[in-house]
Design a protein around this motif. Structure first.
Motif, PDB file in Angstrom:
ATOM      1  N   LYS A 107       1.055  -1.457  -0.259  1.00 56.68           N
ATOM      2  CA  LYS A 107      -0.412   0.086   0.099  1.00 56.68           C
ATOM      3  C   LYS A 107       0.913   1.804  -0.279  1.00 56.68           C
ATOM      4  N   ASN A 108       0.520   2.538  -1.137  1.00 63.22           N
ATOM      5  CA  ASN A 108       1.248   2.935  -0.786  1.00 63.22           C
ATOM      6  C   ASN A 108       0.825   4.773  -0.317  1.00 63.22           C
ATOM      7  N   ASP A 109       1.270   4.093   0.922  1.00 65.77           N
ATOM      8  CA  ASP A 109       0.748   5.580   2.181  1.00 65.77           C
ATOM      9  C   ASP A 109       1.635   5.797   2.868  1.00 65.77           C
TER      10      ASP A 109
ATOM     11  N   ASP B 232       7.946   1.627 -10.826  1.00 63.02           N
ATOM     12  CA  ASP B 232       7.685   1.340 -10.150  1.00 63.02           C
ATOM     13  C   ASP B 232       8.129   1.697  -8.796  1.00 63.02           C
ATOM     14  N   PHE B 233       8.801   2.873  -8.175  1.00 59.58           N
ATOM     15  CA  PHE B 233       8.958   3.270  -6.879  1.00 59.58           C
ATOM     16  C   PHE B 233       8.834   4.308  -6.609  1.00 59.58           C
ATOM     17  N   GLU B 234       8.877   5.229  -5.432  1.00 62.48           N
ATOM     18  CA  GLU B 234       8.944   6.067  -5.414  1.00 62.48           C
ATOM     19  C   GLU B 234      10.117   6.369  -4.962  1.00 62.48           C
TER      20      GLU B 234
ATOM     21  N   TYR C 268      13.983   3.742  -0.826  1.00 62.66           N
ATOM     22  CA  TYR C 268      12.467   4.283  -1.720  1.00 62.66           C
ATOM     23  C   TYR C 268      10.814   3.396  -1.305  1.00 62.66           C
ATOM     24  N   ALA C 269      10.173   4.049  -2.110  1.00 63.76           N
ATOM     25  CA  ALA C 269       8.584   3.639  -1.096  1.00 63.76           C
ATOM     26  C   ALA C 269       7.687   3.469  -2.752  1.00 63.76           C
ATOM     27  N   PRO C 270       6.573   3.406  -2.123  1.00 63.49           N
ATOM     28  CA  PRO C 270       6.052   2.639  -3.649  1.00 63.49           C
ATOM     29  C   PRO C 270       5.564   3.169  -4.233  1.00 63.49           C
ATOM     30  N   LYS C 271       5.226   3.186  -5.944  1.00 65.31           N
ATOM     31  CA  LYS C 271       4.884   4.057  -6.200  1.00 65.31           C
ATOM     32  C   LYS C 271       3.871   4.386  -6.271  1.00 65.31           C
ATOM     33  N   GLY C 272       3.257   5.942  -6.316  1.00 66.70           N
ATOM     34  CA  GLY C 272       2.409   6.830  -5.634  1.00 66.70           C
ATOM     35  C   GLY C 272       1.951   7.399  -4.505  1.00 66.70           C
ATOM     36  N   THR C 273       3.128   6.937  -3.773  1.00 63.55           N
ATOM     37  CA  THR C 273       3.085   7.447  -2.217  1.00 63.55           C
ATOM     38  C   THR C 273       3.429   9.114  -2.031  1.00 63.55           C
TER      39      THR C 273
END
Length: 328
Positions: free
Chosen positions: A86-88, A116-118, A257-262
């Protein structure tokens, strides 16, 4: 009128999403812990850097950061988990140079490190040192080079598995001296190092975060620092270039890194906490003890990591393709 009403309703919906996202970002992280996925085994070099970091960063972020070790497949299993998370902002990834080598090593990788990552930011640089079993005859790297060429069929070079930092360093070393050794891949750094210490394998190129204790104790024979300048914590170890082999430079870097869309405000908070952490005197001192170096604050940013990751992918892709090595 109906069309106007539809557009107005859509605008309200978008405004509601933006408002809720903004409110969420403002509340982040609250008291909820953040999970940091480290895609390697506990006790390994990346795990050591990560644990020192989260101990400091938890304080600057204002909540606990808990590490989950999820090793396997050169770090790609852990990375995929974060891609799907989850991108939270409550799931992040701490990875090393493997993020730049995976696209070439894995023909069916399943994710794009750049898309695919932030990006959150870089963390630390870790030097590599070529070491050998204490019973190896050569006393210096300059003596080691002709010895390796003359005894290539009898010598073995350990690594922590295909795609590992030690594997990459070994590839560059063999390419530079145009000599192939018997490479022995292990399932992790610990068993590889154990066999070098025990004499079952002759040589290994490893991160200072993993061998600092053995180097200080004199349990390994240090041959060369595989970078442009001598390692700050081990200044008595000459570089490969000083001893007749220029151009063999391997820097193992770590980043977050964080999930894409965070949401950007969440990324900004994570990056701000990271920047405070890499400049924290305690963290910098811990890295120095391990022979590593915390990055300056300007490198602990999303923009810096994005540019750097792209350049590292461009650097390693041709090297790996030339070697014809694949991890899948």
């Amino acid at each position: 009128m109906k069309r106007v009403a539809v557009h107005f309703a859509a605008a309200l919906a978008v405004a509601g999403v933006v408002a809720s996202t903004g409110a969420f970002a403002q509340d982040f992280p609250g008291s909820k812990p953040v999970q940091a996925v480290v895609p390697f085994a506990a006790g390994g070099p990346t795990d050591k850097v990560s644990r020192e970091l989260v101990a400091i960063m938890s304080k600057h972020l204002g909540t606990t950061i808990v590490i989950e070790n999820l090793g396997g497949a050169g770090g790609t299993i852990g990375a995929k988990k974060v891609v799907q998370a989850k991108n939270d902002g409550y799931t992040i990834l701490i990875h090393h140079i493997g993020m730049s080598t995976a696209p070439a090593l894995y023909r069916n990788l399943g994710f794009d490190p750049l898309k695919d990552f932030e990006m959150v930011g870089e963390i630390a640089d870790v030097p590599m040192v070529m070491v050998g079993n204490k019973n190896l005859p050569p006393a210096t790297f300059k003596e080691l080079l002709p010895y390796v060429k003359a005894n290539a069929s009898k010598l073995s070079l350990a690594n922590a598995g295909i795609g590992s930092a030690s594997h990459l360093c070994g590839l560059l070393f063999q390419s530079a001296i145009q000599t192939e050794l018997t490479t022995v891949p292990y399932k992790g750094t610990a068993p590889a190092l154990t066999d070098v210490l025990g004499g079952q394998v002759n040589l290994m190129c490893d991160q200072t975060t993993n061998i600092a204790g053995q180097l200080k104790a004199g349990a390994l024979k240090p041959y060369a620092a595989m970078q442009q300048r001598r390692v700050e914590a081990f200044k008595d170890i000459p570089t490969a270039a000083e001893q007749g082999l220029p151009g063999v430079e391997v820097k193992i870097w770590h980043a977050m890194y964080a999930p894409k869309g965070t949401p950007k405000p969440v990324i900004d908070k994570l990056s701000a906490a990271l920047q405070k952490s890499v400049t924290d005197p305690t963290f910098r001192a811990k890295m120095a003890e391990l022979g590593a170096e915390a990055v300056p604050a300007q490198r602990a940013t999303p923009d810096s990591l994005r540019v750097f990751l792209g350049s590292e992918i461009d650097k390693w892709t041709p090297v790996i393709k030339k070697a014809g090595v694949y991890a899948d």
